[in-house]
Motif scaffolding. Structure first.
Motif, PDB file in Angstrom:
ATOM      1  N   LEU A 111       0.837  -1.203   0.000  1.00 17.68           N
ATOM      2  CA  LEU A 111       0.000   0.000   0.000  1.00 17.68           C
ATOM      3  C   LEU A 111       0.871   1.251   0.000  1.00 17.68           C
ATOM      4  N   GLU A 112       1.876   1.288   0.853  1.00 22.52           N
ATOM      5  CA  GLU A 112       2.782   2.428   0.928  1.00 22.52           C
ATOM      6  C   GLU A 112       3.494   2.638  -0.409  1.00 22.52           C
ATOM      7  N   ASN A 113       4.001   1.556  -1.007  1.00 30.03           N
ATOM      8  CA  ASN A 113       4.700   1.672  -2.292  1.00 30.03           C
ATOM      9  C   ASN A 113       3.765   2.177  -3.393  1.00 30.03           C
ATOM     10  N   GLY A 114       2.535   1.685  -3.411  1.00 28.12           N
ATOM     11  CA  GLY A 114       1.568   2.132  -4.409  1.00 28.12           C
ATOM     12  C   GLY A 114       1.246   3.612  -4.276  1.00 28.12           C
ATOM     13  N   ILE A 115       1.020   4.054  -3.042  1.00 30.19           N
ATOM     14  CA  ILE A 115       0.719   5.468  -2.800  1.00 30.19           C
ATOM     15  C   ILE A 115       1.917   6.332  -3.171  1.00 30.19           C
ATOM     16  N   LEU A 116       3.118   5.901  -2.809  1.00 28.77           N
ATOM     17  CA  LEU A 116       4.314   6.678  -3.124  1.00 28.77           C
ATOM     18  C   LEU A 116       4.564   6.765  -4.627  1.00 28.77           C
ATOM     19  N   ALA A 117       4.284   5.693  -5.353  1.00 32.06           N
ATOM     20  CA  ALA A 117       4.455   5.730  -6.809  1.00 32.06           C
ATOM     21  C   ALA A 117       3.511   6.761  -7.427  1.00 32.06           C
ATOM     22  N   GLU A 118       2.258   6.789  -6.948  1.00 32.49           N
ATOM     23  CA  GLU A 118       1.293   7.774  -7.455  1.00 32.49           C
ATOM     24  C   GLU A 118       1.685   9.185  -7.029  1.00 32.49           C
ATOM     25  N   LEU A 119       2.193   9.334  -5.800  1.00 32.33           N
ATOM     26  CA  LEU A 119       2.630  10.634  -5.318  1.00 32.33           C
ATOM     27  C   LEU A 119       3.809  11.149  -6.140  1.00 32.33           C
ATOM     28  N   GLU A 120       4.721  10.253  -6.485  1.00 33.09           N
ATOM     29  CA  GLU A 120       5.876  10.637  -7.298  1.00 33.09           C
ATOM     30  C   GLU A 120       5.414  11.152  -8.666  1.00 33.09           C
ATOM     31  N   LYS A 121       4.459  10.453  -9.285  1.00 35.61           N
ATOM     32  CA  LYS A 121       3.912  10.924 -10.570  1.00 35.61           C
ATOM     33  C   LYS A 121       3.300  12.308 -10.416  1.00 35.61           C
ATOM     34  N   PHE A 122       2.564  12.497  -9.321  1.00 37.99           N
ATOM     35  CA  PHE A 122       1.910  13.785  -9.064  1.00 37.99           C
ATOM     36  C   PHE A 122       2.935  14.903  -8.906  1.00 37.99           C
ATOM     37  N   ILE A 123       3.981  14.671  -8.119  1.00 40.02           N
ATOM     38  CA  ILE A 123       5.001  15.689  -7.895  1.00 40.02           C
ATOM     39  C   ILE A 123       5.722  16.023  -9.195  1.00 40.02           C
ATOM     40  N   LEU A 124       6.007  15.017 -10.008  1.00 36.91           N
ATOM     41  CA  LEU A 124       6.672  15.261 -11.285  1.00 36.91           C
ATOM     42  C   LEU A 124       5.799  16.093 -12.228  1.00 36.91           C
ATOM     43  N   GLU A 125       4.473  15.930 -12.126  1.00 40.13           N
ATOM     44  CA  GLU A 125       3.567  16.741 -12.943  1.00 40.13           C
ATOM     45  C   GLU A 125       3.606  18.203 -12.547  1.00 40.13           C
ATOM     46  N   MET A 126       3.940  18.477 -11.290  1.00 39.28           N
ATOM     47  CA  MET A 126       3.949  19.854 -10.806  1.00 39.28           C
ATOM     48  C   MET A 126       5.172  20.615 -11.282  1.00 39.28           C
ATOM     49  N   GLY A 127       6.154  19.942 -11.801  1.00 36.90           N
ATOM     50  CA  GLY A 127       7.327  20.627 -12.339  1.00 36.90           C
ATOM     51  C   GLY A 127       8.613  20.064 -11.790  1.00 36.90           C
ATOM     52  N   SER A 128       9.693  20.442 -12.447  1.00 38.72           N
ATOM     53  CA  SER A 128      11.004  19.879 -12.101  1.00 38.72           C
ATOM     54  C   SER A 128      11.612  20.521 -10.861  1.00 38.72           C
ATOM     55  N   ASP A 129      11.024  21.611 -10.357  1.00 34.29           N
ATOM     56  CA  ASP A 129      11.597  22.264  -9.184  1.00 34.29           C
ATOM     57  C   ASP A 129      11.197  21.605  -7.874  1.00 34.29           C
ATOM     58  N   PHE A 130      10.243  20.674  -7.921  1.00 36.12           N
ATOM     59  CA  PHE A 130       9.891  19.935  -6.717  1.00 36.12           C
ATOM     60  C   PHE A 130      10.856  18.774  -6.560  1.00 36.12           C
ATOM     61  N   ALA A 131      11.365  18.625  -5.355  1.00 33.96           N
ATOM     62  CA  ALA A 131      12.317  17.556  -5.083  1.00 33.96           C
ATOM     63  C   ALA A 131      11.749  16.632  -4.011  1.00 33.96           C
ATOM     64  N   PHE A 132      11.781  15.362  -4.301  1.00 35.08           N
ATOM     65  CA  PHE A 132      11.361  14.353  -3.340  1.00 35.08           C
ATOM     66  C   PHE A 132      12.620  13.805  -2.705  1.00 35.08           C
ATOM     67  N   LEU A 133      12.856  14.149  -1.458  1.00 34.25           N
ATOM     68  CA  LEU A 133      14.103  13.794  -0.790  1.00 34.25           C
ATOM     69  C   LEU A 133      14.094  12.369  -0.274  1.00 34.25           C
ATOM     70  N   GLY A 134      12.982  11.916   0.264  1.00 34.36           N
ATOM     71  CA  GLY A 134      12.945  10.555   0.764  1.00 34.36           C
ATOM     72  C   GLY A 134      11.738  10.280   1.624  1.00 34.36           C
ATOM     73  N   ARG A 135      11.655   9.036   2.062  1.00 37.39           N
ATOM     74  CA  ARG A 135      10.561   8.650   2.947  1.00 37.39           C
ATOM     75  C   ARG A 135      11.148   7.997   4.196  1.00 37.39           C
ATOM     76  N   GLN A 136      10.399   8.068   5.255  1.00 34.35           N
ATOM     77  CA  GLN A 136      10.847   7.559   6.553  1.00 34.35           C
ATOM     78  C   GLN A 136      12.217   8.154   6.908  1.00 34.35           C
ATOM     79  N   LYS A 137      12.353   9.458   6.666  1.00 36.00           N
ATOM     80  CA  LYS A 137      13.610  10.168   6.933  1.00 36.00           C
ATOM     81  C   LYS A 137      13.732  10.419   8.435  1.00 36.00           C
TER      82      LYS A 137
END
Length: 162
Positions: free
Chosen positions: A116-142
């Motif tokens: 479930l976590e991996n599925g949500i994160l994959a969709e979230l990654e697609k969403f963030i990439l749609e918002m533009g290249s200036d958004f950076a996803f640093l990590g999870r469970q940091k």
């Protein structure tokens, strides 16, 4: 126009509703038989600024039936709608759903919390990439440490230019 009048006969309601929603929204709402459902979807459309496509998706996923409010007495439901419209206060009954529809994740009938976590994160990654290249996803469970105590940030991302 006849079904519009039959559904929203009171002129005061028609004027208020038509001033807030598009004709396409109203056409979708007319097709609903139950007045409480129609009231729920029109209130949520107006409050949450749903597009017509979003409204169709929410109706087809039976959002009203899945919310906790649909199991309450009619008077309670109408009071919650009134609170939302007039004071913009959303009650927990309008928010909580049972069950949540996670079809977009493509998970099988049985899945683990990790799936479930991996599925949500994959969709979230697609969403963030749609918002533009200036958004950076640093990590999870940091892990961060504050005053010798460990805390974990579920998702860490930021906008580089901001």
């Amino acid at each position: 126009m006849v079904s519009f009048y039959e559904t929203f006969g009171d002129f005061k309601i028609v004027h208020t509703l038509s001033a807030q929603l598009t004709w396409s929204h109203i056409k979708e709402l007319i097709s609903l038989e139950d007045n409480l459902k129609r009231e729920f979807y029109s209130t949520m459309c107006n409050t949450e600024r749903w597009s017509v496509r979003t409204l169709r998706e929410r109706i087809s996923s039976m959002m009203y039936e899945r919310t906790a409010i649909s199991k309450k007495p009619e008077e309670t439901i109408l009071n919650d709608f009134k609170l939302l419209r007039e004071e913009n206060k959303m009650t927990p009954d309008l928010f909580f759903k049972d069950p949540y529809v996670l079809d977009f994740l493509g998970l099988e009938d049985t899945y683990s919390e990790k799936d479930l976590e991996n599925g949500i994160l994959a969709e979230l990654e697609k969403f963030i990439l749609e918002m533009g290249s200036d958004f950076a996803f640093l990590g999870r469970q940091k892990r961060i440490t504050i005053d010798d105590e460990d805390y974990y940030i579920d998702l860490l991302f930021y906008h580089r230019k901001m």
